[in-house]
Design a protein around this motif. Structure first.
Motif, short mmCIF file in Angstrom:
data_model
loop_
_atom_site.label_atom_id
_atom_site.label_comp_id
_atom_site.label_asym_id
_atom_site.label_seq_id
_atom_site.Cartn_x
_atom_site.Cartn_y
_atom_site.Cartn_z
N TYR A 13 0.85 -1.18 0.00
CA TYR A 13 0.00 0.00 0.00
C TYR A 13 0.89 1.23 0.00
O TYR A 13 1.81 1.33 0.79
CB TYR A 13 -0.93 -0.03 1.21
N PRO A 29 -8.82 -0.19 2.68
CA PRO A 29 -8.00 0.19 1.52
C PRO A 29 -7.63 -0.98 0.63
O PRO A 29 -7.42 -0.80 -0.57
CB PRO A 29 -6.74 0.83 2.14
N VAL A 30 -7.56 -2.17 1.19
CA VAL A 30 -7.30 -3.35 0.36
C VAL A 30 -8.43 -3.54 -0.63
O VAL A 30 -8.22 -3.74 -1.82
CB VAL A 30 -7.11 -4.61 1.23
N MET A 34 -6.40 -1.80 -3.70
CA MET A 34 -5.34 -2.75 -3.99
C MET A 34 -5.82 -4.00 -4.72
O MET A 34 -5.21 -4.43 -5.68
CB MET A 34 -4.62 -3.15 -2.70
N SER A 44 -1.20 -8.17 1.98
CA SER A 44 -1.16 -6.72 1.82
C SER A 44 -0.20 -6.16 2.86
O SER A 44 -0.32 -6.45 4.05
CB SER A 44 -2.55 -6.14 2.03
N PHE A 46 1.60 -2.82 4.70
CA PHE A 46 1.38 -1.43 5.04
C PHE A 46 2.58 -0.92 5.81
O PHE A 46 3.14 -1.64 6.63
CB PHE A 46 0.12 -1.27 5.91
#
Length: 67
Positions: A13, A29-30, A34, A44, A46
């Motif tokens: 990210y 946000p994934v 993404m 994922s 971060f």
């Protein structure tokens, strides 16, 4: 613990996140930017603002794993 297999995709990210964020805050946000599905076989990653710490979010068969 989870394994990084040959077919596992790792997504980084690009925005820094607050490290008090939990699984639900990181799954948003994934899903939005993404990957189309947060339950896909992907890890994922971060980073914090200074880029010296990292959190990994992965979906296992039993639920999300945050490390």
């Amino acid at each position: 613990m989870f394994r990084l297999g040959a077919d596992l995709q790792v997504c980084l990210y690009h925005e820094p996140i607050g490290f008090r964020a939990g699984i639900n805050s990181l799954a948003v946000p994934v899903q939005e930017t993404m990957a189309p599905e947060p339950f896909a076989p992907a890890v994922s990653a971060f980073c914090n603002r200074r880029r010296d710490w990292m959190k990994l979010l992965c979906f296992d068969r039993l639920g999300f794993v945050l490390s």
